[in-house]
Design an enzyme around this catalytic site. Structure first.
Site, short mmCIF file in Angstrom:
data_model
loop_
_atom_site.label_atom_id
_atom_site.label_comp_id
_atom_site.label_asym_id
_atom_site.label_seq_id
_atom_site.Cartn_x
_atom_site.Cartn_y
_atom_site.Cartn_z
N CYS A 130 0.85 -1.20 0.00
CA CYS A 130 0.00 0.00 0.00
C CYS A 130 0.89 1.25 0.00
CB CYS A 130 -0.90 0.00 1.23
SG CYS A 130 -2.02 1.42 1.29
N ASP B 212 0.50 3.82 1.70
CA ASP B 212 0.46 4.45 3.02
C ASP B 212 1.86 4.87 3.50
OD1 ASP B 212 0.39 4.66 6.00
OD2 ASP B 212 -1.70 4.05 5.71
N ARG C 9 3.12 5.31 6.28
CA ARG C 9 3.69 4.68 7.48
C ARG C 9 4.42 3.38 7.17
NH1 ARG C 9 -2.01 4.81 10.38
NH2 ARG C 9 -2.47 4.15 8.26
N HIS D 179 -2.17 -4.01 5.12
CA HIS D 179 -1.93 -3.57 6.50
C HIS D 179 -3.24 -3.24 7.20
CE1 HIS D 179 -2.42 0.92 5.90
NE2 HIS D 179 -2.35 0.51 4.65
N CYS E 88 -5.85 0.37 7.14
CA CYS E 88 -5.67 0.85 5.76
C CYS E 88 -6.84 1.77 5.35
CB CYS E 88 -5.57 -0.33 4.81
SG CYS E 88 -5.34 0.14 3.07
#
Ligand code: CO
Length: 211
Positions: free
Chosen positions: A44, A46, A48, A100, A103
Site C-alpha cells: 500500500c 500508506d 507509514r 496492513h 488501511c
C-alpha cells in the site's frame, strides 16, 4: 507528529551518505553497479509503511510497486510492466503482497467515505466484502471487520497475481517466484504472514496462444 522540512531532509541525506561511507567507502560504488533484488514487494502507498525500515533491508533488496490498498490489477499497465520486469529480467525469488491493518483504502471501501477517483480504485475491495459479507458482518467490532477485510484483500490480490499471463507463463517454465501474503500491523509494527495457500489458484500452465 512533527514533520521534517525539505532542508532537513536534504541534510539528513548528506549525513546518511557520510555515515554509509564511513562504514564502507565503496558502498555507493557497489550500489551503482546495478540491481538484482531477490524480492518484489507489492504494498500500500500508506506513508507509514516504510518496509525497508520495518525489515532492516538495504537498498537493492526490494523491487517495489505500491498503490492504494495494495491492488494487483490485471488492467494496470504500470503494475504489469513491473511484474514482467521483476520475473523475466530481475528473476526475483519471492513476491510479497503486503496489506496492513488501519488501511484507509479498506476503510474507504467498507464505509463508503471516499472522494473522487479513490472510490473507483477501491471498488474491487467492495466486491470482496460482498463475497464474504456474512463472515465479516458477524465480527463484533468495526476494527475486526476492517482487519478481516484487509486480510481477505491480500488473499484476493495473491489470487489475482496467479491469474496474470506473466505468472502463468513463469509457472509453466518452472520459474515462478514463491508468493507470500502479509499484513503489517501498524499498532505493533509487526508483520504477520497470512500463510496464503496458493496451490488452488495455479491455473493450467500457459503454453502459448490458443486463440
Ligand atoms: Co493502506
Amino acid at each position: 507528529m512533527k514533520y521534517h522540512s525539505i532542508e532537513e531532509i536534504i541534510k539528513n541525506n548528506q549525513a546518511w551518505v557520510s555515515q554509509k561511507l564511513a562504514e564502507d567507502s565503496t558502498y555507493f560504488d557497489k550500489l551503482a553497479t546495478g540491481q538484482k533484488p531477490p524480492y518484489l514487494y507489492i504494498g500500500c502507498s500508506d506513508s507509514r509503511l516504510a518496509l525497508t525500515r520495518f525489515t532492516g533491508t538495504e537498498p537493492g533488496e526490494l523491487f517495489v510497486h505500491r498503490n492504494i490498498a495494495n491492488q494487483v490489477s490485471l488492467t494496470d499497465i504500470n503494475f504489469l510492466a513491473i511484474l514482467e520486469y521483476a520475473i523475466s529480467y530481475l528473476e526475483v525469488k519471492d513476491i510479497i503482497v503486503a496489506g496492513h491493518y488501519g488501511c484507509g483504502g479498506i476503510k474507504a471501501a467498507l464505509l463508503g467515505i471516499t472522494i473522487g477517483l479513490v472510490d473507483n480504485w477501491v471498488n474491487p475491495i467492495r466486491e470482496i466484502y460482498l463475497q464474504n459479507q456474512d463472515k465479516i458482518d458477524a465480527l463484533p467490532t468495526q476494527e475486526e471487520k476492517l482487519n478481516r477485510l484487509a486480510e481477505l484483500n491480500v488473499q484476493m490480490q495473491v489470487k489475482n497475481l496467479y491469474q496474470t499471463s506473466i505468472m502463468r507463463q513463469a509457472l509453466g517454465q518452472q520459474k515462478a517466484p514463491t508468493v507470500h501474503g502479509w499484513v503489517v500491523d501498524i499498532q505493533t509494527g509487526l508483520i504477520k504472514d497470512l500463510q496464503v495457500s496458493t496451490k488452488q489458484w495455479q491455473l493450467p500452465s500457459f503454453s502459448g496462444l490458443v486463440l
